[in-house]
Scaffold this active site. Structure first.
Site, PDB file in Angstrom:
ATOM      1  N   LYS A   1     -11.129 -15.062  -0.263  1.00 14.99           N
ATOM      2  CA  LYS A   1     -12.274 -15.586  -0.770  1.00 14.99           C
ATOM      3  C   LYS A   1     -13.564 -15.800   0.062  1.00 14.99           C
ATOM      4  O   LYS A   1     -14.663 -15.849  -0.120  1.00 14.99           O
ATOM      5  CB  LYS A   1     -12.266 -17.031  -1.670  1.00 14.99           C
ATOM      6  CG  LYS A   1     -11.089 -17.011  -2.641  1.00 14.99           C
ATOM      7  CD  LYS A   1     -11.194 -18.440  -3.435  1.00 14.99           C
ATOM      8  CE  LYS A   1      -9.998 -18.337  -4.479  1.00 14.99           C
ATOM      9  NZ  LYS A   1      -8.575 -18.285  -3.768  1.00 14.99           N
TER      10      LYS A   1
ATOM     11  N   ASP B   1      -9.680 -14.394  13.168  1.00 17.07           N
ATOM     12  CA  ASP B   1      -9.115 -15.364  13.934  1.00 17.07           C
ATOM     13  C   ASP B   1      -7.977 -14.962  14.762  1.00 17.07           C
ATOM     14  O   ASP B   1      -7.981 -14.210  15.759  1.00 17.07           O
ATOM     15  CB  ASP B   1      -8.583 -16.506  12.989  1.00 17.07           C
ATOM     16  CG  ASP B   1      -8.111 -17.875  13.663  1.00 17.07           C
ATOM     17  OD1 ASP B   1      -8.226 -18.142  14.645  1.00 17.07           O
ATOM     18  OD2 ASP B   1      -7.328 -18.613  12.831  1.00 17.07           O
TER      19      ASP B   1
ATOM     20  N   LYS C   1     -13.761 -15.447  16.040  1.00 16.64           N
ATOM     21  CA  LYS C   1     -12.925 -16.411  17.085  1.00 16.64           C
ATOM     22  C   LYS C   1     -12.185 -15.518  18.127  1.00 16.64           C
ATOM     23  O   LYS C   1     -11.031 -15.758  17.772  1.00 16.64           O
ATOM     24  CB  LYS C   1     -12.411 -17.290  16.133  1.00 16.64           C
ATOM     25  CG  LYS C   1     -12.670 -18.795  16.289  1.00 16.64           C
ATOM     26  CD  LYS C   1     -11.577 -19.586  15.515  1.00 16.64           C
ATOM     27  CE  LYS C   1     -12.251 -20.409  14.397  1.00 16.64           C
ATOM     28  NZ  LYS C   1     -11.192 -21.151  13.708  1.00 16.64           N
TER      29      LYS C   1
ATOM     30  N   PHE D   1     -12.756 -25.514  14.401  1.00 12.08           N
ATOM     31  CA  PHE D   1     -12.545 -25.322  13.095  1.00 12.08           C
ATOM     32  C   PHE D   1     -13.839 -25.163  12.207  1.00 12.08           C
ATOM     33  O   PHE D   1     -14.685 -26.275  12.262  1.00 12.08           O
ATOM     34  CB  PHE D   1     -11.748 -26.369  12.106  1.00 12.08           C
ATOM     35  CG  PHE D   1     -11.138 -25.728  10.932  1.00 12.08           C
ATOM     36  CD1 PHE D   1     -10.011 -24.767  10.821  1.00 12.08           C
ATOM     37  CD2 PHE D   1     -11.704 -26.421   9.968  1.00 12.08           C
ATOM     38  CE1 PHE D   1      -9.912 -24.165   9.572  1.00 12.08           C
ATOM     39  CE2 PHE D   1     -11.223 -25.710   8.414  1.00 12.08           C
ATOM     40  CZ  PHE D   1     -10.218 -24.830   8.561  1.00 12.08           C
TER      41      PHE D   1
ATOM     42  N   ASP E   1     -13.467 -22.466   4.216  1.00 15.02           N
ATOM     43  CA  ASP E   1     -13.213 -23.607   3.393  1.00 15.02           C
ATOM     44  C   ASP E   1     -12.189 -24.565   4.629  1.00 15.02           C
ATOM     45  O   ASP E   1     -11.696 -24.111   5.389  1.00 15.02           O
ATOM     46  CB  ASP E   1     -12.273 -23.368   2.462  1.00 15.02           C
ATOM     47  CG  ASP E   1     -10.925 -23.013   2.715  1.00 15.02           C
ATOM     48  OD1 ASP E   1     -11.083 -21.765   3.355  1.00 15.02           O
ATOM     49  OD2 ASP E   1     -10.154 -23.343   2.168  1.00 15.02           O
TER      50      ASP E   1
ATOM     51  N   ARG F   1     -16.849 -23.984   0.900  1.00 10.91           N
ATOM     52  CA  ARG F   1     -17.357 -22.546   0.958  1.00 10.91           C
ATOM     53  C   ARG F   1     -18.900 -22.260   0.530  1.00 10.91           C
ATOM     54  O   ARG F   1     -19.253 -21.401   0.908  1.00 10.91           O
ATOM     55  CB  ARG F   1     -16.323 -21.788  -0.064  1.00 10.91           C
ATOM     56  CG  ARG F   1     -14.973 -21.935   0.398  1.00 10.91           C
ATOM     57  CD  ARG F   1     -14.358 -20.541  -0.534  1.00 10.91           C
ATOM     58  NE  ARG F   1     -12.826 -20.942  -0.542  1.00 10.91           N
ATOM     59  CZ  ARG F   1     -12.078 -20.213   0.362  1.00 10.91           C
ATOM     60  NH1 ARG F   1     -12.411 -19.331   1.220  1.00 10.91           N
ATOM     61  NH2 ARG F   1     -10.925 -20.400   0.222  1.00 10.91           N
TER      62      ARG F   1
END
Ligand code: IMP
Ligand code: MG
Length: 174
Positions: free
Chosen positions: A41, A101, A129, A150, A157, A163
């Site tokens: 999402k 990530d 990242k 984070f 989220d 979000r």
């Protein structure tokens, strides 16, 4: 949700990044009628803004990919939990996600979609990242590299919250 958030990219900064990517993509994909493939999402806000900033025709489709296991860090194998609606044979695909990530999500999605004989498969992420990368995956379009913290907002989220924030923030302490 009562996390202490530190805004890293406000709505204006996000818009500038998206506009820059849209210019490059519009140039590179002129005459190719690409299919923008949003990875649900997290990709939703980015894909919506990117698509509207393009100056070329494009189609939009979505798939969902999830890592096995749970927790704040993504880990392990990735599977596609919702698939595209359409045939992508001979189409130019641009996989769109908010963040890369470990790189496992994009790598898996690109490999799976390549099996269906598209004309080309590239990837675009707003946030990279890259210090966290564990698999080698070529990402053609990257908005900006970020440190290993984070992040939430603009599609990202924490336990499904945040979000809908129009900016990108780091959770303090991460
Ligand atoms: P990868 O497969 O490890 O590259 O992870 C990609 C997915 O992990 C993204 O689509 C996000 O859903 C999630 N993710 C990675 N880093 C963050 C973060 O900082 N905040 C929220 N979600 C993240
Ligand atoms: Mg998540």
């Amino acid at each position: 949700m009562d996390d202490d958030l530190e805004i890293l990219f406000d709505a204006e900064a996000v818009e500038a990044l998206v506009t820059g990517l849209a210019e490059r993509i519009s140039r590179d994909y002129a005459g190719r009628d690409p299919v923008l493939v949003g990875v649900l999402k997290a990709a939703v806000p980015f894909l919506a803004d990117l698509a509207r900033a393009l100056t070329i025709p494009a189609e939009i489709d979505f798939l969902e990919a999830s890592s096995y296991g749970s927790g704040i860090a993504s880990s392990g194998a990735v599977r596609i939990t919702k698939d595209l609606d359409r045939d992508i044979t001979a189409r130019h695909l641009l996989i769109v996600d908010c963040i890369a990530d470990s790189g496992r999500t994009l790598k898996t999605v690109m490999e799976r979609l390549r099996e269906r004989h598209p004309a080309s498969v590239e990837a675009a992420v707003l946030i990279d990242k890259r210090v966290r990368r564990v698999v080698d995956v070529p990402i053609r379009y990257t908005g900006i590299a970020v440190p290993d913290r984070f992040l939430v907002g603009y599609g990202l989220d924490k336990a499904q919250h945040y979000r809908n924030l129009p900016y990108i923030a780091a959770v303090r302490g991460s």
